[in-house]
Write an enzyme that holds these catalytic residues in place. Structure first.
Site, PDB file in Angstrom:
ATOM      1  N   ASP A 283      11.212  -1.654  -7.726  1.00 21.89           N
ATOM      2  CA  ASP A 283      10.904  -1.859  -6.322  1.00 21.89           C
ATOM      3  C   ASP A 283      12.132  -2.555  -5.724  1.00 21.89           C
ATOM      4  O   ASP A 283      12.962  -3.115  -6.448  1.00 21.89           O
ATOM      5  CB  ASP A 283       9.633  -2.703  -6.142  1.00 21.89           C
ATOM      6  CG  ASP A 283       9.080  -2.571  -4.725  1.00 21.89           C
ATOM      7  OD1 ASP A 283       9.786  -2.029  -3.852  1.00 21.89           O
ATOM      8  OD2 ASP A 283       7.937  -3.006  -4.480  1.00 21.89           O
TER       9      ASP A 283
HETATM   10  C1  BGC Z   1       7.959  -2.051  -1.109  1.00 24.09           C
HETATM   11  C2  BGC Z   1       7.906  -0.649  -1.670  1.00 24.09           C
HETATM   12  C3  BGC Z   1       8.788   0.260  -0.847  1.00 24.09           C
HETATM   13  C4  BGC Z   1      10.197  -0.303  -0.834  1.00 24.09           C
HETATM   14  C5  BGC Z   1      11.180   0.557  -0.066  1.00 24.09           C
HETATM   15  C6  BGC Z   1       9.388  -2.553  -0.898  1.00 24.09           C
HETATM   16  O1  BGC Z   1       9.421  -3.718  -0.154  1.00 24.09           O
HETATM   17  O2  BGC Z   1       7.261  -2.938  -1.950  1.00 24.09           O
HETATM   18  O3  BGC Z   1       6.583  -0.186  -1.688  1.00 24.09           O
HETATM   19  O4  BGC Z   1       8.753   1.552  -1.362  1.00 24.09           O
HETATM   20  O5  BGC Z   1      10.175  -1.584  -0.237  1.00 24.09           O
HETATM   21  O6  BGC Z   1      10.957   0.503   1.285  1.00 24.09           O
END
Ligand code: BGC
Length: 768
Positions: A283
């Site tokens: 993530d």
């Molecule tokens: C989130 C993810 C997301 C990623 C990219 C993160 O803050 O937890 O779910 O895909 O950002 O935007």
């Protein structure tokens, strides 16, 4: 002469170089064996391939700065990230973008002021799950996949399928259910749909990402049985049934180690036990140690930072990290790369079929709404509103529905349909003075709000305080009242108890005042719940006639709600998450969100990493949702009303002895007055020999086709060994006890219509 010889020698040299180059050109991805492509990469290129190109965050601290700047914006503005390209070896750069309710990209581009790049905002995952219709969810996936492909994106960062452990989880709206079977089946359907379009998915957040509080430092302490049966199970189903191209590891630690650094999870369970064949990405800015992540089998570090790049280069140069680890990870990544639109040189149109997708968004929105209450007076039900007369629309949210949550689960849609627009389009008349009063109030209150900023959830507008006098006046001019209660949440914060799970005083007063006055005049009151996660309903539901749980239904919100209010669509959604009487009834209440431990050393903090370490013990173990509470609840798991009734025939089992599998069959008949669809649930009560088990567990479900009045359909459910299993942590294996099993066919977890038992002679075990 001397000069001439020197010249000739030089020419010979040039010719030699050319001839070796043309007989031995650089290997190309897709044309030459993968091993040759990998062998031709320099160390710097290898490291780059395993990192994203970075994220442009204004004034980001040094450790969050990307290796290069601006790449994503040059490709697809608003996408979440891109990977590096190595053009000399034919390796392009992939684009990755959110998210679970539709593609999240920026709708406007400076360079093309005359064009827009909107995407369809589909209903949130909680609504999709409440449809219990995997075919429909797959259709949504196909539509999302088209938009992903036609806007030049390679991988959609969705679906998200963490478990609803507790109603206050800030991202529950992005997740499907408290039950792993529903979560896994929905995610698998979504993955199949999206990937059928030739683009990838990233099932996330792997694993046990159940709240936002201290999400980057929290250590989740969970026992193995809870992990296997509840938190991992949905991912297991999705991996085995739909082969997602990628998995996104979560932010949290699990039993002491960041999930992105946990080899036992990413290699042991995911790759070796479940045979996952894609790649894992972190993530965004997740985890701490790039080397541990590489070793664990986390192939791609997103969005990628210069610090990670240096750390990996140094680790290989000093021998701390074997290059073969990078090679293994690159192979996994490039195997997926071969399938991407960018590799296949797909010429995207930037022109997906938004009109067609809006129709799907509307259809699924009404299919996942749940009719929670519909009382009868003088032989007529409160809903559908036929004939409607004039409607008094109360509540801010009647005029601006929440279509989806905030953060990366948000979508930039071209428009959203308010309830007012929806019911007017359905031919209902509304009270114009009331509309003007709300419109004025909302615009004044909005002007006071701080400017919208990406990723920062805006505080909701205070509910308008409607006076007793005003309601009296409006009630006499209208025939029915609709009160809409709205909630929003998203990344970075969990929900609150007061004024969020529990209705605020103004909201409760609004419902009480309107109900009192309308009922005195013999008129009905309908509440629309425009929410992403559970709210308390037990204390006020008896005051109103009908409650429609509309969830956050995407851009076609108002039309879809009106489809149900008018009776054009017969509601067929059922709850995929329990509506308890009060927060304390959920076993997780005891330790949600967790406890704060010591201060983080300053050098470990960042924009994303909070100042303190935190931990939470999942003392509730596998006792999540209806497994722990399904009596004494406001609305049980699996519950939902229809405008018609269904009768359930006697459950028939193919045998009374279980050997390898058994088939359960039941005939469902529409005995009511209008056509409709019924969600039929199969629960099993297992013998409590080796392990203590929940009273019942959902092991299969099906939704009937649209049944005309008087029409029947036979549903067959095949139950295999794994559908009867529980995880025995002492043995390290799944076990299926010997003894008597009861199959219970229900209209909900607490409305069992027919049951039958079978026997299993011997205990079986099988490896995870
Ligand atoms: C989130 C993810 C997301 C990623 C990219 C993160 O803050 O937890 O779910 O895909 O950002 O935007």
């Amino acid at each position: 002469m001397k000069n001439f010889r020197a010249l000739a020698r030089n020419w010979l040299l040039v010719l030699l170089v050319f001839s070796t180059m043309s007989s031995n050109p650089a290997p190309q991805l897709g044309e030459n064996p993968m091993s040759e492509v990998i062998a031709a990469l320099t160390l710097e290129e290898k490291v780059s391939l395993l990192l994203g190109t970075g994220m442009d965050i204004p004034n980001a601290p040094a450790d969050m700065q990307g290796p290069v700047v601006g790449i994503t914006n040059d490709r697809v503005p608003g996408a979440a990230g891109t990977t590096f390209a190595v053009p000399r070896l034919g390796i392009p750069s992939m684009v990755l973008a959110d998210g679970p309710a539709g593609l999240r990209i920026t709708p406007n581009r400076e360079a093309q002021p005359d064009k827009t790049f909107y995407a369809t905002a589909f209903p949130v995952a909680t609504l999709l799950a409440s449809s219990w219709d995997t075919d429909l969810v797959e259709a949504v996936g196909k539509a999302m996949g088209d938009e992903v492909k036609e806007y030049g994106v390679d991988i959609l960062l969705a679906p998200a399928l963490n478990i609803h452990r507790y109603p206050l989880g800030g991202r529950n709206f992005e997740y499907y259910s408290e039950d792993p079977l529903v979560s896994g089946k929905m995610a698998a359907a979504m993955v199949r749909g999206v990937q059928s379009r030739g683009v990838g998915t990233s099932i996330k957040h792997f694993v046990a990402n159940n709240h936002e509080w201290n999400r980057n430092t929290i250590n989740i302490i969970a026992d193995e049985r809870a992990l296997r049966e509840i938190y991992l199970k949905g991912f297991e189903i999705a991996v085995k049934e739909s082969s997602p191209w990628t998995v996104m590891s979560s932010y949290n630690k699990l039993n002491g180690t960041y999930t992105s650094e946990k080899a036992e999870l990413l290699t042991g369970i995911l790759r070796n036990q479940w045979k996952f064949e894609g790649f894992v990405m972190t993530d965004w800015f997740g985890g701490r140690d790039a080397i541990a992540q590489m070793l664990a089998g986390n192939e791609l570090l997103m969005p990628g930072t210069g610090v990670q790049q240096k750390a990996l280069m140094r680790a290989v140069e000093t021998g701390a990290l074997d290059q073969s680890v990078l090679d293994r990870n690159i192979e996994n990544l490039l195997t997926i790369m071969l399938k991407t639109p960018v590799f296949k040189k797909h010429k995207f149109s930037n022109n997906p079929n938004l009109e067609g997708h809006a129709k799907i968004a509307r259809e699924v929105a009404s299919a996942g709404m749940v009719l929670l209450q519909n009382t009868t007076q003088n032989d007529t039900r409160a809903l559908p509103l036929k004939p409607a007369g004039t409607i008094g629309l109360f509540g801010n949210n009647s005029y601006q529905l929440v279509t989806g949550g905030t953060g990366s689960g948000d979508v930039n849609e071209a428009y959203s349909i308010s309830l007012l627009q929806g019911i007017q389009a359905a031919g209902f008349s509304t009270h114009s003075l009331l509309e003007h009063t709300y419109a004025r109030y909302i615009s004044v209150e909005k002007a006071k709000q701080p400017a919208w900023q990406p990723f920062i959830p805006q505080a909701p507008l205070a509910e308008r305080n409607v006076s007793y006098k005003e309601v009296v006046a409006i009630a006499s001019d209208t025939d029915v009242a609709i009160v809409t209660i709205g909630r929003n949440s998203g990344e970075f914060a969990d929900r609150k108890s007061e004024g969020d799970f529990y209705l605020s005083k103004i909201e409760k007063d609004l419902i009480a005042t309107i109900s009192g006055i309308y009922h005195e005049q013999g008129k009905k009151v309908v509440v629309i719940l425009n929410i992403g996660g559970v709210v308390e309903t037990a204390s006020w539901r008896n005051q109103v006639d009908a409650i429609l749980l509309a969830w956050q239904p995407g851009q076609e919100a108002g039309y879809a709600i009106a489809d149900i209010l008018s009776g054009d669509i017969n509601p067929s959604g059922k709850l995929a998450t329990t509506f308890a009487m009060k927060l304390e009834d959920y076993p997780a209440a005891e330790n949600f969100p967790g406890v704060v431990l010591e201060e983080m050393p300053p050098n470990e903090r960042s924009l994303f990493v909070q100042a303190k370490r935190a931990e939470v013990i999942y003392k509730d173990s596998f006792r999540v949702g209806y497994r722990a509470i399904n009596t004494q609840v406001a609305f049980p798991f699996g519950f939902g009303l229809s405008y018609t009734e269904f009768s359930y025939g006697e459950l028939a089992l193919s045998s009374t002895q279980f050997v390898d599998s058994i088939t359960a069959s039941v005939v469902i008949t529409n005995t009511g007055a209008v056509p409709g669809r019924e969600v039929v649930q199969l629960y099993i009560a297992a013998p409590q020999n080796t392990l203590v088990k929940p009273a019942i567990e959902l092991r299969a479900f099906k939704k009937t086709r649209r049944l005309e009045t008087g029409e029947s359909q036979t549903l067959n459910f095949d139950i295999g060994l794994s559908d009867l299993s529980s995880f025995d942590a002492d043995r390290g294996s799944w076990v299926v006890d010997a003894g008597q099993y009861t199959v219970k066919i229900g209209a909900s977890s607490s409305d069992i219509r027919s049951r039958e038992s079978f026997h299993k002679k011997k205990l079986s075990t099988f490896a995870p």
